[in-house]
Write a protein that holds these residues in place. Structure first.
Motif, mmCIF file in Angstrom:
data_model
loop_
_atom_site.group_PDB
_atom_site.id
_atom_site.type_symbol
_atom_site.label_atom_id
_atom_site.label_comp_id
_atom_site.label_asym_id
_atom_site.label_seq_id
_atom_site.Cartn_x
_atom_site.Cartn_y
_atom_site.Cartn_z
ATOM 1 N N LEU A 83 -46.273 -30.261 -55.196
ATOM 2 C CA LEU A 83 -45.210 -31.041 -55.822
ATOM 3 C C LEU A 83 -45.695 -31.679 -57.120
ATOM 4 O O LEU A 83 -44.949 -31.736 -58.111
ATOM 5 N N ALA A 84 -46.940 -32.126 -57.138
ATOM 6 C CA ALA A 84 -47.492 -32.704 -58.367
ATOM 7 C C ALA A 84 -47.493 -31.666 -59.490
ATOM 8 O O ALA A 84 -47.188 -31.982 -60.651
ATOM 9 N N LYS A 85 -47.821 -30.428 -59.141
ATOM 10 C CA LYS A 85 -47.796 -29.358 -60.139
ATOM 11 C C LYS A 85 -46.373 -29.111 -60.636
ATOM 12 O O LYS A 85 -46.134 -28.926 -61.845
ATOM 13 N N THR A 86 -45.413 -29.134 -59.708
ATOM 14 C CA THR A 86 -44.011 -28.960 -60.086
ATOM 15 C C THR A 86 -43.563 -30.075 -61.024
ATOM 16 O O THR A 86 -42.882 -29.824 -62.026
ATOM 17 N N LEU A 87 -43.945 -31.302 -60.718
ATOM 18 C CA LEU A 87 -43.560 -32.439 -61.548
ATOM 19 C C LEU A 87 -44.125 -32.322 -62.957
ATOM 20 O O LEU A 87 -43.488 -32.743 -63.925
ATOM 21 N N ARG A 88 -45.299 -31.726 -63.077
ATOM 22 C CA ARG A 88 -45.922 -31.579 -64.391
ATOM 23 C C ARG A 88 -45.361 -30.396 -65.156
ATOM 24 O O ARG A 88 -45.141 -30.476 -66.369
ATOM 25 N N GLN A 89 -45.120 -29.282 -64.473
ATOM 26 C CA GLN A 89 -44.881 -28.025 -65.173
ATOM 27 C C GLN A 89 -43.433 -27.563 -65.188
ATOM 28 O O GLN A 89 -43.049 -26.800 -66.075
ATOM 29 N N ARG A 90 -42.647 -27.973 -64.195
ATOM 30 C CA ARG A 90 -41.257 -27.513 -64.163
ATOM 31 C C ARG A 90 -40.483 -28.131 -65.328
ATOM 32 O O ARG A 90 -40.679 -29.288 -65.685
ATOM 33 N N ARG A 91 -39.584 -27.373 -65.899
ATOM 34 C CA ARG A 91 -38.734 -27.881 -66.971
ATOM 35 C C ARG A 91 -37.511 -28.554 -66.348
ATOM 36 O O ARG A 91 -36.705 -27.898 -65.694
ATOM 37 N N TRP B 40 -31.624 -32.335 -63.806
ATOM 38 C CA TRP B 40 -30.939 -31.281 -64.557
ATOM 39 C C TRP B 40 -31.928 -30.204 -64.941
ATOM 40 O O TRP B 40 -33.044 -30.498 -65.367
ATOM 41 N N MET B 41 -31.535 -28.963 -64.760
ATOM 42 C CA MET B 41 -32.341 -27.824 -65.191
ATOM 43 C C MET B 41 -31.443 -26.856 -65.939
ATOM 44 O O MET B 41 -30.387 -26.461 -65.427
ATOM 45 N N GLU B 42 -31.853 -26.517 -67.148
ATOM 46 C CA GLU B 42 -31.076 -25.615 -67.995
ATOM 47 C C GLU B 42 -29.636 -26.103 -68.140
ATOM 48 O O GLU B 42 -28.687 -25.321 -68.135
ATOM 49 N N GLY B 43 -29.486 -27.412 -68.243
ATOM 50 C CA GLY B 43 -28.181 -28.006 -68.471
ATOM 51 C C GLY B 43 -27.294 -28.144 -67.247
ATOM 52 O O GLY B 43 -26.167 -28.617 -67.351
ATOM 53 N N GLU B 44 -27.799 -27.748 -66.063
ATOM 54 C CA GLU B 44 -26.993 -27.807 -64.849
ATOM 55 C C GLU B 44 -27.577 -28.804 -63.856
ATOM 56 O O GLU B 44 -28.789 -29.017 -63.807
ATOM 57 N N LEU B 45 -26.701 -29.411 -63.058
ATOM 58 C CA LEU B 45 -27.130 -30.346 -62.026
ATOM 59 C C LEU B 45 -27.851 -29.575 -60.925
ATOM 60 O O LEU B 45 -27.244 -28.822 -60.176
ATOM 61 N N ALA B 46 -29.162 -29.762 -60.829
ATOM 62 C CA ALA B 46 -29.982 -28.970 -59.913
ATOM 63 C C ALA B 46 -30.318 -29.700 -58.622
ATOM 64 O O ALA B 46 -30.672 -29.081 -57.620
ATOM 65 N N GLN C 168 -34.052 -42.584 -67.937
ATOM 66 C CA GLN C 168 -34.020 -41.208 -68.441
ATOM 67 C C GLN C 168 -35.442 -40.695 -68.519
ATOM 68 O O GLN C 168 -36.350 -41.408 -68.922
ATOM 69 N N TYR C 169 -35.653 -39.424 -68.110
ATOM 70 C CA TYR C 169 -36.958 -38.795 -68.234
ATOM 71 C C TYR C 169 -36.725 -37.332 -68.605
ATOM 72 O O TYR C 169 -35.899 -36.653 -68.008
ATOM 73 N N ASN C 170 -37.461 -36.868 -69.606
ATOM 74 C CA ASN C 170 -37.251 -35.505 -70.083
ATOM 75 C C ASN C 170 -38.569 -34.728 -70.033
ATOM 76 O O ASN C 170 -39.539 -35.079 -70.701
ATOM 77 N N ASN C 171 -38.605 -33.678 -69.219
ATOM 78 C CA ASN C 171 -39.772 -32.811 -69.119
ATOM 79 C C ASN C 171 -39.429 -31.416 -69.629
ATOM 80 O O ASN C 171 -40.044 -30.422 -69.203
#
Length: 234
Positions: free
Chosen positions: A76-84, A136-142, A228-231
């Protein structure tokens, strides 16, 4: 037998809750903003299925999460760092509730989040007492979650995901953001293996109520819900 609530804005003492089903306290009443706010301030929440009367609960022991005990796995830590992804607060409360309502749990054909509950919590949101965290991922509620906040106490209600780990992303950001603003406990209501894997644990009702009273007596910081947080890449 359990008490049937009428129009009076009150609840039975918590010690009268049933042992089976665990924590069932009362039935009836309504889902007005005033009654819901009173219920949460006393450690009570509504939970009922379509076709049932409104049922009110105060389970013992109580599942909570102390932010200092939040567990983030290596994956999960990797996902938090790397997922857009992008995280927001209160940007689409109704959308989060509808998505939670449309996400059946294992072994269930639906959820307890009826149109009546959606309407009630949207009114709580309009009153400034209910809040959502969206991913949000790619503009959609994920993914996302919603709950109720009184003082510096957050009562988690439900979460959903449409993309892998999106609800966990929302949960981690919610817990860390609230911890940064003086929230020392999050109510998770009842035990689930998923919440336990994230660091939740059971405490006694007496301990829960004492902490609840201390946290709800505190004021909320200004602009708490502007998160707000933007990755996502620029």
């Amino acid at each position: 037998m359990i008490p049937w609530l009428g129009t009076a804005l009150d609840f039975p003492v918590l010690e009268s809750a049933l042992l089976e089903p665990p924590g069932l306290l009362a039935a009836g009443g309504d889902l007005s903003v005033e009654r819901l706010a009173l219920a949460y301030s006393r450690g009570i929440f509504p939970w009922f299925s379509a076709g049932q009367p409104i049922l009110w609960w105060s389970p013992a022991p109580r599942m909570v999460l102390f932010p200092s005990e939040l567990k983030i796995s290596r994956a999960l830590a990797k996902t938090l760092r790397q997922r857009r992804y992008r995280v927001s607060c209160d940007q689409d409360f109704g959308g989060v509730m509808q998505a939670c309502a449309a996400s059946p749990r294992p072994g269930q054909g639906g959820t307890w989040i009826s149109p009546q509950m959606v309407d009630a919590y949207c009114r709580l949101h309009a009153a400034g007492l209910a809040h959502s965290f969206e991913v949000w991922m790619e503009g959609e509620l994920a993914g996302g979650l919603y709950g109720v906040a009184l003082g510096r106490m957050f009562f988690g209600e439900s979460m959903f995901h449409r993309r892998r780990d999106a609800s966990k992303i929302a949960f981690v950001h919610m817990v860390q953001h609230l911890a940064n603003h003086g929230f020392t406990m999050v109510d998770c209501q009842v035990h689930t293996p998923h919440l336990e894997s994230l660091g939740g644990r059971l405490i006694s009702r007496d301990s829960f109520i004492a902490r609840l009273q201390a946290q709800t007596a505190q004021g909320q910081p200004a602009h708490l819900w502007d998160y707000q947080y933007n990755n996502e890449p620029a």
